[in-house]
Design a protein around this motif. Structure first.
Motif, PDB file in Angstrom:
ATOM      1  N   ASP A   6       0.838  -1.218   0.000  1.00  0.00           N
ATOM      2  CA  ASP A   6       0.000   0.000   0.000  1.00  0.00           C
ATOM      3  C   ASP A   6       0.862   1.253   0.000  1.00  0.00           C
ATOM      4  OD1 ASP A   6      -2.334  -1.443  -0.004  1.00  0.00           O
ATOM      5  OD2 ASP A   6      -2.485  -1.499   2.182  1.00  0.00           O
ATOM      6  N   LEU A   7       1.910   1.260   0.825  1.00  0.00           N
ATOM      7  CA  LEU A   7       2.796   2.424   0.907  1.00  0.00           C
ATOM      8  C   LEU A   7       3.470   2.697  -0.435  1.00  0.00           C
ATOM      9  CD1 LEU A   7       4.536   1.801   4.369  1.00  0.00           C
ATOM     10  CD2 LEU A   7       2.711   3.443   3.866  1.00  0.00           C
ATOM     11  N   LEU A   8       3.953   1.621  -1.079  1.00  0.00           N
ATOM     12  CA  LEU A   8       4.605   1.781  -2.380  1.00  0.00           C
ATOM     13  C   LEU A   8       3.616   2.277  -3.432  1.00  0.00           C
ATOM     14  CD1 LEU A   8       6.764  -1.473  -2.383  1.00  0.00           C
ATOM     15  CD2 LEU A   8       7.616   0.853  -2.184  1.00  0.00           C
ATOM     16  N   ASP A   9       2.418   1.717  -3.406  1.00  0.00           N
ATOM     17  CA  ASP A   9       1.389   2.106  -4.375  1.00  0.00           C
ATOM     18  C   ASP A   9       1.055   3.601  -4.240  1.00  0.00           C
ATOM     19  OD1 ASP A   9      -0.724   1.811  -6.297  1.00  0.00           O
ATOM     20  OD2 ASP A   9      -2.147   1.723  -4.631  1.00  0.00           O
ATOM     21  N   LYS A  10       0.850   4.065  -3.000  1.00  0.00           N
ATOM     22  CA  LYS A  10       0.500   5.474  -2.779  1.00  0.00           C
ATOM     23  C   LYS A  10       1.636   6.407  -3.185  1.00  0.00           C
ATOM     24  CE  LYS A  10      -2.850   4.565   0.897  1.00  0.00           C
ATOM     25  NZ  LYS A  10      -3.123   4.607   2.343  1.00  0.00           N
ATOM     26  N   SER A  11       2.877   5.973  -2.923  1.00  0.00           N
ATOM     27  CA  SER A  11       4.029   6.817  -3.288  1.00  0.00           C
ATOM     28  C   SER A  11       4.162   6.940  -4.798  1.00  0.00           C
ATOM     29  CB  SER A  11       5.312   6.235  -2.705  1.00  0.00           C
ATOM     30  OG  SER A  11       5.274   6.249  -1.307  1.00  0.00           O
ATOM     31  N   LEU A  12       4.093   5.821  -5.519  1.00  0.00           N
ATOM     32  CA  LEU A  12       4.273   5.846  -6.977  1.00  0.00           C
ATOM     33  C   LEU A  12       3.104   6.511  -7.684  1.00  0.00           C
ATOM     34  CD1 LEU A  12       5.882   2.348  -7.738  1.00  0.00           C
ATOM     35  CD2 LEU A  12       6.986   4.531  -7.281  1.00  0.00           C
ATOM     36  N   ASN A  13       1.934   6.516  -7.043  1.00  0.00           N
ATOM     37  CA  ASN A  13       0.772   7.194  -7.635  1.00  0.00           C
ATOM     38  C   ASN A  13       0.930   8.711  -7.665  1.00  0.00           C
ATOM     39  OD1 ASN A  13      -1.655   5.889  -8.750  1.00  0.00           O
ATOM     40  ND2 ASN A  13      -1.525   4.608  -6.915  1.00  0.00           N
ATOM     41  N   LYS A  14       1.879   9.206  -6.895  1.00  0.00           N
ATOM     42  CA  LYS A  14       2.136  10.649  -6.895  1.00  0.00           C
ATOM     43  C   LYS A  14       3.066  11.076  -8.028  1.00  0.00           C
ATOM     44  CE  LYS A  14       1.271  11.028  -1.939  1.00  0.00           C
ATOM     45  NZ  LYS A  14       1.807  11.308  -0.590  1.00  0.00           N
ATOM     46  N   LEU A  15       3.587  10.089  -8.784  1.00  0.00           N
ATOM     47  CA  LEU A  15       4.427  10.403  -9.933  1.00  0.00           C
ATOM     48  C   LEU A  15       3.553  10.542 -11.174  1.00  0.00           C
ATOM     49  CD1 LEU A  15       7.283   7.745  -9.385  1.00  0.00           C
ATOM     50  CD2 LEU A  15       7.325  10.158  -8.729  1.00  0.00           C
ATOM     51  N   ASN A  16       3.925  11.459 -12.079  1.00  0.00           N
ATOM     52  CA  ASN A  16       3.193  11.514 -13.346  1.00  0.00           C
ATOM     53  C   ASN A  16       3.703  10.408 -14.276  1.00  0.00           C
ATOM     54  OD1 ASN A  16       5.551  12.420 -14.705  1.00  0.00           O
ATOM     55  ND2 ASN A  16       5.094  14.560 -14.142  1.00  0.00           N
ATOM     56  N   LYS A  17       3.125  10.329 -15.469  1.00  0.00           N
ATOM     57  CA  LYS A  17       3.428   9.224 -16.380  1.00  0.00           C
ATOM     58  C   LYS A  17       4.911   9.174 -16.747  1.00  0.00           C
ATOM     59  CE  LYS A  17       1.423   6.948 -20.412  1.00  0.00           C
ATOM     60  NZ  LYS A  17       0.408   7.036 -21.485  1.00  0.00           N
ATOM     61  N   ALA A  18       5.480  10.337 -17.059  1.00  0.00           N
ATOM     62  CA  ALA A  18       6.892  10.402 -17.454  1.00  0.00           C
ATOM     63  C   ALA A  18       7.798  10.023 -16.290  1.00  0.00           C
ATOM     64  CB  ALA A  18       7.233  11.793 -17.962  1.00  0.00           C
ATOM     65  N   LEU A  20       7.022   8.079 -13.761  1.00  0.00           N
ATOM     66  CA  LEU A  20       6.901   6.650 -13.521  1.00  0.00           C
ATOM     67  C   LEU A  20       7.794   5.871 -14.489  1.00  0.00           C
ATOM     68  CD1 LEU A  20       5.571   4.235 -12.078  1.00  0.00           C
ATOM     69  CD2 LEU A  20       3.738   4.322 -13.786  1.00  0.00           C
ATOM     70  N   LYS A  21       7.801   6.289 -15.761  1.00  0.00           N
ATOM     71  CA  LYS A  21       8.660   5.631 -16.760  1.00  0.00           C
ATOM     72  C   LYS A  21      10.136   5.724 -16.358  1.00  0.00           C
ATOM     73  CE  LYS A  21       6.162   3.778 -19.993  1.00  0.00           C
ATOM     74  NZ  LYS A  21       6.253   2.325 -20.214  1.00  0.00           N
ATOM     75  N   LYS A  22      10.518   6.910 -15.852  1.00  0.00           N
ATOM     76  CA  LYS A  22      11.901   7.103 -15.418  1.00  0.00           C
ATOM     77  C   LYS A  22      12.210   6.206 -14.222  1.00  0.00           C
ATOM     78  CE  LYS A  22      15.351  10.565 -14.193  1.00  0.00           C
ATOM     79  NZ  LYS A  22      15.644  11.994 -13.919  1.00  0.00           N
ATOM     80  N   PHE A  23      11.240   6.106 -13.283  1.00  0.00           N
ATOM     81  CA  PHE A  23      11.412   5.232 -12.122  1.00  0.00           C
ATOM     82  C   PHE A  23      11.648   3.787 -12.575  1.00  0.00           C
ATOM     83  CE2 PHE A  23       9.793   2.247  -8.998  1.00  0.00           C
ATOM     84  CZ  PHE A  23      10.362   2.692  -7.813  1.00  0.00           C
ATOM     85  N   GLN A  24      10.818   3.323 -13.534  1.00  0.00           N
ATOM     86  CA  GLN A  24      10.943   1.946 -14.040  1.00  0.00           C
ATOM     87  C   GLN A  24      12.276   1.747 -14.764  1.00  0.00           C
ATOM     88  OE1 GLN A  24       7.320   1.914 -16.330  1.00  0.00           O
ATOM     89  NE2 GLN A  24       6.161   0.841 -14.715  1.00  0.00           N
ATOM     90  N   TRP A  25      12.709   2.774 -15.491  1.00  0.00           N
ATOM     91  CA  TRP A  25      13.998   2.706 -16.200  1.00  0.00           C
ATOM     92  C   TRP A  25      15.138   2.542 -15.207  1.00  0.00           C
ATOM     93  CZ3 TRP A  25      18.461   5.669 -16.302  1.00  0.00           C
ATOM     94  CH2 TRP A  25      19.342   5.436 -17.378  1.00  0.00           C
TER      95      TRP A  25
END
Length: 843
Positions: A6-18, A20-25
């Motif tokens: 839940d904590l990870l989900d809420k944190s990553l939901n605060k990132l925009n699409k670009a 999030l892509k950078k996070f995954q990269w």
């Protein structure tokens, strides 16, 4: 407080699409265990799931914090870190080792205020003379340490089963297998490919999941389970999945300790050990970690994987009772006394074995026998879809469906991996001329892909002085494969390799090629064991060795100094004599252990495979020989061979040679000419072969299309046995054919569910013969049609006894247009009233 997910989900939901892509990269580039393909199209929830699966919740949070700071998302990183610390302080973050153990906080468990499921029912006797509560806490700690160790060992598996190959996470690539509550219906000593070709999946088998083997059901639990399955079908992977699910807290949490002890490693222990000493050696760093074993029912489990690899005697006859877990004795005595329940009577035991070795343990010591059948048709598709793109998977499935031989082999997971390795790059090309359609073609192409990988991986600016050439390694591996195949050995030791010129210490065994097809098992002693990843690879390399040593001068020179002499003196014979000798040798084998070797040996003579051979062995001079003499010899053998299984293998050999004999029969089938011809014995056998490999006849067989006679029923019994619906109506049949049909009904591996014999001259005597088959415990027939069969009142007694039989599955019976008489129909009525009767429709 929220969980780590839940904590990870809420944190990553605060990132925009670009962002999030950078996070995954960053995630993919910083952590090699997560691939780009896994994360490429993942949304936030998928990304979180992947991270927790790969790293566990604690590590996933730390990695997320690191990446957020790397992206200058410092406020978000700090918020996540603080919330995570707060959750830890309040005890709400899940420990992966305890998932499923309790819904209450970890602190409560530590204080002893709740029961761990693995400790419920465990002996209150302290492990080291301390209090019962101390004993439970100590066992809980031991269980956690063991889970962590086994999780690390089982969470990744080697793709291709090689010691130095590429590892993938088991949970990412695992595909369910078909496991049934049933023993194999075939002869357990048969060649395993032969078993696969004649026994697929049957509705009467009861599917069961491996993680349910030891569940308590109706107050009872199976304590000793034997799981059988052919080589490469997935027994060891099933064991690893069972252990991983336990270690991750998903399944079987009532078991406190699981100890996997594979036979291939136990073989290497020559000195005497106590059971406790053995467990210390394998699983713990010092004796103090496991002072004793808990005595609660089902709290300890031993898994003995690979009974077929056992190289020491298991003596169940002599009275060698042994009960002391701390007393030293032999491996044999430890294992037999565990299975006999003299040693740790409360323990659960799981044994896996190939069918041929399953009889080493008497059935009276086993509570349940299960069988791993590999992939059914749906699971094959799941495998290819999970390990490639939908487009590639579709192309592969369409291609292998064209060849019954390839499609049957794909029941074996290892062969699916070989097919994927070979077909994925080939089917991507515009021209698919070189795409293999036979087993020999598939394995030759597979070897070619390994050569290409080796070249790419080991292409130095200047070759090393002691580097071994690919063809030299192939020949030496082939010699090992051939020698051990003749002896019936599937596992080998260092001295076996050295006898064939393979030096393990210099690494020639693991030269790129071998990282895919040859595996090394690390064991507790200094000796390691080796094997090919599947029997079929050993058989192919053995055939390649015999083929090359008989034709290639370079191959002969390589072993000339060792005064090579093949069995059957093959090296002195002409090519035809070589094939003739191999055919005779294979036919003499009771269990067919040279069947696949023979197919490969003959298939290597085909021009398309020889062009690949020239790439594998540079400088190889091969001339395609006319194989007419060999084909004629095979046809002569088919004429005289009485065994259906051996005849079928001979036809597979003809198919490998791409001879037109089988094609002629297929053409005659489509044109309807066979019904007008007097067929020779070879043509009848060919017809059986063509119909057996046809998908259509596996669902429905119509005798009218081929030949209307009693002889046809007798000749085509194997086809009738292999179909679900046999339509034999209006075929001029008499009572004579009913004896053959009765034997089909009594067969343990018959698939027949519907039989239509309407409009034939069977008479009551024919029905009497059928009734004997219908009452067999093996008979699974559900629908029987006997309309217009010249039956009289006399047959009703036989049929009434069938309806009253506890073995009968009949639910539909058609007796229309027969002279039964009222008095005898009364007998049928008595049968219908019987509690055993399952009849739904009577005409």
């Amino acid at each position: 407080m929220a969980s780590a997910k839940d904590l990870l989900d809420k944190s990553l939901n605060k990132l925009n699409k670009a962002e999030l892509k950078k996070f995954q990269w960053c995630l993919v580039n910083d952590h090699e265990c997560i691939s780009n393909s896994e994360i490429e199209n993942a949304d936030i929830l998928d990304t979180v799931d992947k991270m927790v699966a790969h790293f566990g919740p604690e590590e996933a949070v730390k990695i997320t914090v690191e990446i957020l700071r790397k992206m200058n998302q410092n406020n978000l990183a700090e918020q996540l870190e603080n919330k995570h610390k707060q959750a830890q302080a309040e005890g709400s973050i899940e420990d992966p080792a305890l998932v499923g153990a309790s819904s209450k906080p970890i602190e409560a468990q530590a204080e002893g205020s709740i029961e761990d499921p693995a400790l419920v029912g465990a002996s209150s006797k302290p492990l080291e003379g301390s209090t019962a509560e101390d004993s439970k806490a100590a066992l809980h700690e031991i269980s956690l340490r063991l889970k962590n160790k086994l999780k690390q060992e089982c969470e990744r598996i080697l793709v291709g089963n090689s010691q130095r190959g590429h590892q993938k996470y088991l949970n990412d690539i695992y595909t369910d297998l078909c496991v049934v509550e049933n023993e194999t219906g075939g002869i357990v000593s048969e060649h395993e490919v032969r078993q696969n070709e004649f026994k697929l999946f049957d509705a009467k088998d009861t599917p069961i999941q491996s993680n349910k083997f030891f569940k308590v059901h109706n107050g009872r639990r199976n304590k000793k389970v034997l799981t059988m399955g052919i080589a490469g079908v997935g027994k060891t992977v099933s064991v690893n999945k069972f252990i991983l699910d336990w270690a991750e807290g998903k399944e079987n949490q009532d078991i406190a300790l699981i100890f996997p002890l594979p036979f291939c490693s136990l073989n290497l222990i020559k000195e005497e050990y106590s059971l406790i000493g053995l467990l210390h050696k394998y699983f713990f760093s010092c004796p103090e970690e496991l002072p004793s074993l808990p005595e609660g029912e089902g709290k300890v489990m031993f898994i003995f994987d690979g009974l077929d690899e056992c190289r020491f005697p298991l003596n169940f006859k002599e009275d060698d009772r042994f009960t002391d877990v701390k007393g030293k004795t032999t491996m044999s005595k430890i294992i037999t006394n565990l299975i006999k329940t003299h040693l740790v009577p409360s323990a659960l035991i799981w044994i896996t074995s190939r069918p041929a070795a399953a009889s080493l343990i008497p059935r009276n010591y086993i509570n349940q026998v299960t069988e791993v059948r590999g992939f059914n048709d749906e699971q094959k598709e799941q495998y290819f879809n999970k390990n490639s793109s939908p487009e590639v998977a579709g192309n592969i499935i369409r291609h292998i469906r064209k060849s019954r031989s390839l499609y049957i082999m794909c029941h074996i997971p290892v062969f699916c991996w070989i097919s994927l390795t070979v077909l994925q790059p080939l089917l991507a090309r515009k021209s698919n001329d070189k795409t293999p359609t036979t087993l020999t073609g598939m394995y030759t192409s597979f070897l070619l892909t390994q050569q290409q990988q080796m070249t790419a991986k080991y292409s130095y600016p200047e070759p090393k002085a002691n580097a071994r050439s690919f063809d030299e390694i192939i020949l030496k591996l082939g010699k090992l494969a051939f020698q051990q195949l003749e002896k019936g050995n599937l596992i080998f030791y260092k001295e076996d390799l050295e006898e064939c010129g393979l030096d393990v210490s210099e690494g020639s065994v693991f030269s790129g090629l071998c990282t895919q097809i040859f595996q090394e098992e690390k064991a507790v002693s200094a000796r390691n064991v080796y094997s090919f990843v599947h029997l079929s690879i050993q058989e192919f390399l053995a055939a390649l060795y015999v083929f090359l040593i008989s034709k290639d001068e370079k191959a002969k020179l390589l072993f000339q100094s060792m005064r090579e002499k093949l069995a059957w003196e093959l090296s002195r014979k002409t090519l035809f004599q070589l094939y003739k000798g191999a055919i005779n040798k294979a036919l003499q084998s009771e269990n067919g252990h040279l069947d696949l070797f023979l197919r490969f040996l003959l298939g290597l003579s085909v021009e398309s495979n020889q062009s690949d051979l020239k790439e594998l062995v540079p400088g190889l001079k091969l001339k395609t020989k006319n194989m007419k003499n060999t084909v004629d010899y095979i046809k002569k053998k088919i004429e005289n061979e009485k065994s259906v299984e051996r005849t079928i293998n001979l036809f597979y050999c003809v198919s490998e040679l791409k001879n037109d004999f089988v094609e002629e029969i297929q053409k005659n089938l489509s044109s309807g000419n066979l019904s007008e011809q007097n067929l020779s014995s070879a043509q009848w056998s060919g017809l059986v072969f063509v119909l057996l490999i046809s998908e259509e006849t596996q669902e429905k067989f119509e005798l009218q299309k081929y030949r209307r006679s009693d002889e046809a029923v007798t000749r085509l019994m194997q086809v009738i046995k292999n179909t679900r619906k046999a339509l034999l109506q209006c075929c001029y049949l008499t009572a004579q054919c009913c004896e053959s049909l009765s034997s089909v009904l009594q067969s343990s591996n018959s698939f027949l569910r519907e039989l239509d014999l309407s409009n034939n001259d069977l008479h009551d005597s024919g029905v009497q013969l059928l009734s004997d088959g219908l009452k067999s415990p093996n008979c699974q027939l559900e629908i029987l049609r006997l309309q217009c069969c010249n039956l009289t009142a006399q047959c009703c007694e036989s049929l009434s006894s069938v309806l009253q039989s506890s073995n009968s599955f009949l639910r539909e019976l058609d007796l229309s247009n027969n002279d039964l008489q009222d008095s005898r129909v009364q007998l049928l009525s008595d049968g219908l009233k019987d509690p055993n009767c399952q009849m739904e429709i009577l005409r």
